[in-house]
Design a protein around this motif. Structure first.
Motif, mmCIF file in Angstrom:
data_model
loop_
_atom_site.group_PDB
_atom_site.id
_atom_site.type_symbol
_atom_site.label_atom_id
_atom_site.label_comp_id
_atom_site.label_asym_id
_atom_site.label_seq_id
_atom_site.Cartn_x
_atom_site.Cartn_y
_atom_site.Cartn_z
ATOM 1 N N ASP A 196 32.640 -45.542 1.417
ATOM 2 C CA ASP A 196 31.146 -45.691 0.988
ATOM 3 C C ASP A 196 30.572 -46.511 -0.716
ATOM 4 O O ASP A 196 29.451 -46.459 -0.420
ATOM 5 N N ALA A 197 31.661 -46.476 -1.153
ATOM 6 C CA ALA A 197 30.940 -46.951 -2.375
ATOM 7 C C ALA A 197 30.486 -48.057 -1.870
ATOM 8 O O ALA A 197 29.943 -49.062 -3.192
ATOM 9 N N ILE A 198 31.472 -49.013 -1.407
ATOM 10 C CA ILE A 198 30.931 -50.952 -1.729
ATOM 11 C C ILE A 198 30.163 -50.942 -0.139
ATOM 12 O O ILE A 198 29.901 -52.203 0.381
ATOM 13 N N ASP A 199 30.307 -49.386 1.063
ATOM 14 C CA ASP A 199 29.228 -50.154 2.061
ATOM 15 C C ASP A 199 28.334 -50.225 2.170
ATOM 16 O O ASP A 199 27.714 -48.942 1.101
ATOM 17 N N PRO A 200 26.160 -51.427 1.578
ATOM 18 C CA PRO A 200 25.342 -51.372 1.588
ATOM 19 C C PRO A 200 24.829 -50.995 2.227
ATOM 20 O O PRO A 200 23.648 -50.444 2.271
ATOM 21 N N ILE A 201 24.628 -50.670 3.464
ATOM 22 C CA ILE A 201 24.032 -50.222 4.630
ATOM 23 C C ILE A 201 24.496 -48.526 4.845
ATOM 24 O O ILE A 201 23.306 -48.052 5.314
ATOM 25 N N ILE A 202 26.065 -48.266 5.724
ATOM 26 C CA ILE A 202 26.128 -46.988 6.668
ATOM 27 C C ILE A 202 26.828 -46.327 5.240
ATOM 28 O O ILE A 202 27.812 -46.328 4.861
ATOM 29 N N HIS A 203 25.836 -45.296 5.811
ATOM 30 C CA HIS A 203 27.090 -43.638 4.542
ATOM 31 C C HIS A 203 26.240 -42.756 5.887
ATOM 32 O O HIS A 203 25.527 -42.839 6.854
ATOM 33 N N LYS A 204 27.430 -41.438 5.160
ATOM 34 C CA LYS A 204 27.771 -40.574 6.703
ATOM 35 C C LYS A 204 26.314 -39.433 6.419
ATOM 36 O O LYS A 204 25.969 -39.205 7.760
ATOM 37 N N THR A 205 25.792 -39.569 5.487
ATOM 38 C CA THR A 205 24.046 -38.357 5.725
ATOM 39 C C THR A 205 23.913 -38.935 5.889
ATOM 40 O O THR A 205 22.551 -38.906 7.133
ATOM 41 N N TYR A 206 23.024 -40.735 6.313
ATOM 42 C CA TYR A 206 22.228 -41.355 7.231
ATOM 43 C C TYR A 206 23.304 -40.983 8.854
ATOM 44 O O TYR A 206 22.250 -41.280 9.891
ATOM 45 N N LEU A 207 23.752 -41.851 8.830
ATOM 46 C CA LEU A 207 25.093 -41.577 9.785
ATOM 47 C C LEU A 207 24.626 -40.012 10.732
ATOM 48 O O LEU A 207 23.689 -40.068 12.236
ATOM 49 N N ASP A 208 24.249 -39.250 10.016
ATOM 50 C CA ASP A 208 24.184 -37.711 10.699
ATOM 51 C C ASP A 208 22.660 -37.416 10.620
ATOM 52 O O ASP A 208 22.764 -37.386 11.829
ATOM 53 N N GLU A 209 21.826 -37.810 10.073
ATOM 54 C CA GLU A 209 20.764 -38.115 10.979
ATOM 55 C C GLU A 209 20.136 -38.881 11.815
ATOM 56 O O GLU A 209 19.502 -38.167 12.728
ATOM 57 N N LEU A 210 20.727 -39.828 11.967
ATOM 58 C CA LEU A 210 21.201 -40.746 12.883
ATOM 59 C C LEU A 210 21.292 -40.019 14.510
ATOM 60 O O LEU A 210 20.240 -39.963 15.163
ATOM 61 N N ALA A 211 22.159 -39.052 14.247
ATOM 62 C CA ALA A 211 22.844 -38.333 15.198
ATOM 63 C C ALA A 211 22.179 -37.136 15.250
ATOM 64 O O ALA A 211 22.127 -37.106 17.066
ATOM 65 N N ASP A 212 21.642 -36.546 14.704
ATOM 66 C CA ASP A 212 20.831 -35.404 14.887
ATOM 67 C C ASP A 212 19.594 -36.326 16.148
ATOM 68 O O ASP A 212 19.772 -35.424 16.655
ATOM 69 N N ALA A 213 19.337 -37.345 15.548
ATOM 70 C CA ALA A 213 17.694 -37.751 16.155
ATOM 71 C C ALA A 213 18.223 -38.170 17.609
ATOM 72 O O ALA A 213 17.845 -37.706 18.772
ATOM 73 N N TYR A 214 19.142 -38.420 17.859
ATOM 74 C CA TYR A 214 19.552 -39.058 19.454
ATOM 75 C C TYR A 214 20.435 -38.433 19.905
ATOM 76 O O TYR A 214 19.979 -37.728 21.819
ATOM 77 N N VAL A 215 20.837 -37.310 20.007
ATOM 78 C CA VAL A 215 22.174 -36.264 20.916
ATOM 79 C C VAL A 215 20.810 -35.081 21.251
ATOM 80 O O VAL A 215 20.762 -34.016 19.785
ATOM 81 N N PRO A 216 20.559 -34.667 21.920
ATOM 82 C CA PRO A 216 19.473 -33.191 22.000
ATOM 83 C C PRO A 216 21.195 -32.465 21.928
ATOM 84 O O PRO A 216 22.743 -31.794 22.175
ATOM 85 N N ALA A 217 20.702 -31.510 21.359
ATOM 86 C CA ALA A 217 21.309 -29.905 21.448
ATOM 87 C C ALA A 217 22.316 -28.793 22.713
ATOM 88 O O ALA A 217 20.901 -29.268 23.707
ATOM 89 N N GLY A 218 23.356 -28.867 22.404
ATOM 90 C CA GLY A 218 23.480 -28.777 23.662
ATOM 91 C C GLY A 218 24.612 -29.841 23.844
ATOM 92 O O GLY A 218 25.765 -29.247 24.564
ATOM 93 N N ILE A 219 24.799 -30.517 23.627
ATOM 94 C CA ILE A 219 26.135 -31.664 23.861
ATOM 95 C C ILE A 219 26.648 -31.992 22.960
ATOM 96 O O ILE A 219 26.452 -32.311 21.678
ATOM 97 N N LYS A 220 27.403 -32.129 23.618
ATOM 98 C CA LYS A 220 29.141 -31.988 22.091
ATOM 99 C C LYS A 220 28.842 -33.673 21.960
ATOM 100 O O LYS A 220 29.248 -34.553 22.958
ATOM 101 N N ARG A 221 29.706 -34.169 21.152
ATOM 102 C CA ARG A 221 29.684 -35.365 20.298
ATOM 103 C C ARG A 221 30.617 -35.847 20.544
ATOM 104 O O ARG A 221 31.327 -37.670 20.465
#
Length: 305
Positions: A196-221
């Motif tokens: 996390d400290a050396i990646d300038p682009i991708i972080h878990k909080t960002y991925l969580d936000e993307l996944a929330d926007a992409y995966v509809p409620a009720g579908i298991k990841r």
């Protein structure tokens, strides 16, 4: 006094540091529109080479762009899905990457502008991918003459397309080339924290936000169409996975390679020292980006030979 010769290692560090500075030259955008505009901006800093021919195409309702470099074969096609977490990215942001990949592979390319979340959540992107695939097949391109490519979420989409084609018994593409693939939307990879400290682009909080926007409620990841890391990979075509050592998604790539190997898939994993997420996007100014494309081109040529 003898002048110090710049080593490959030093050059790689200098060039990737310049890309890091480009990425951090403006505040990190927040809204979806701002994120899309920023990715288009940093992805298109270096234009397409003058000898590349590009042509917009309507793939049965899905916007696409064909490209060809001199000396490429017209009956072989790289079907490419851009990254951007399913929420951003476009033909524009990835045009330099895709066109130079086509040059390296000596084949035509078809880049797809699939629909993006949150306006169009899953499975809109997958419907656009299968539509583009069937468009190519109806143009008379044999499945074994099509290579799939994708970075980040685009790598996820390429894997999911193969899984879908196999499920209905359709012929599969010759191979898949995956750059920094996002394969696990449950976010269980260990490098999400260790890198996390050396990646300038991708972080878990960002991925969580993307996944929330992409995966509809009720579908298991954990579902394979959402997280292809958990798919049954037996019978998949040859895979080339390229990932940087400075990525939080490193373990998404290494675990995919392991799962593919366990399933007896012909899989090649390349971990590029010091490289960041989807580094070949900036191939015009990054020798390791050009080298990665050259390796990918050789892989695709070898499989399609």
């Amino acid at each position: 006094m003898e002048e110090h010769a710049v080593t490959d290692h030093e050059r790689a560090l200098k060039e990737i540091d310049a890309i890091r500075k480009l990425l951090s030259s403006k505040p990190r955008p927040v809204g979806w529109l701002e994120r899309r505009e920023r990715l288009d901006e940093v992805g298109a800093v270096w234009p397409v080479a003058d000898d590349i021919e590009c042509e917009s195409v309507d793939c049965d309702g899905v916007r696409g762009e064909l490209s060809i470099a001199p000396g490429s074969e017209t009956d072989r096609v790289l079907l490419y899905f851009h990254g951007g977490g399913y929420c951003s990215g476009s033909i524009k942001s990835h045009r330099r990457l895709v066109t130079e990949a086509g040059r390296a592979a000596r084949m035509r390319t078809l880049a797809i502008d699939y629909r993006r979340a949150p306006e169009h959540p899953f499975p809109a992107q997958h419907e656009d991918a299968i539509t583009a695939w069937h468009f190519l097949r109806r143009q008379g391109i044999a499945a074994e003459r099509i290579a799939l490519g994708g970075d980040s979420a685009g790598g996820n989409l390429a894997l999911s397309l193969i899984n879908r084609l196999r499920a209905v018994g359709e012929p599969l593409p010759s191979c898949a080339w995956l750059i920094s693939p996002w394969t696990d939307l449950t976010m269980s990879g260990s490098t999400l924290s260790s890198k996390d400290a050396i990646d300038p682009i991708i972080h878990k909080t960002y991925l969580d936000e993307l996944a929330d926007a992409y995966v509809p409620a009720g579908i298991k990841r954990l579902e394979p169409q959402i997280s292809p890391l958990f798919a049954e990979l037996r019978g998949f075509p040859p895979l080339l996975i390229q990932v940087g050592s400075a990525e939080t998604l490193l373990s998404d790539a290494t675990r995919l390679a392991e799962a593919a190997g366990v399933a007896d898939v012909d899989v090649r994993l390349e971990i590029w020292p010091h490289m960041i997420h989807a580094w070949p996007v900036w191939n015009a100014a990054l020798d390791d980006g050009r080298r990665a494309l050259s390796a990918a081109g050789a892989f695709m040529r070898d499989v399609l030979r």
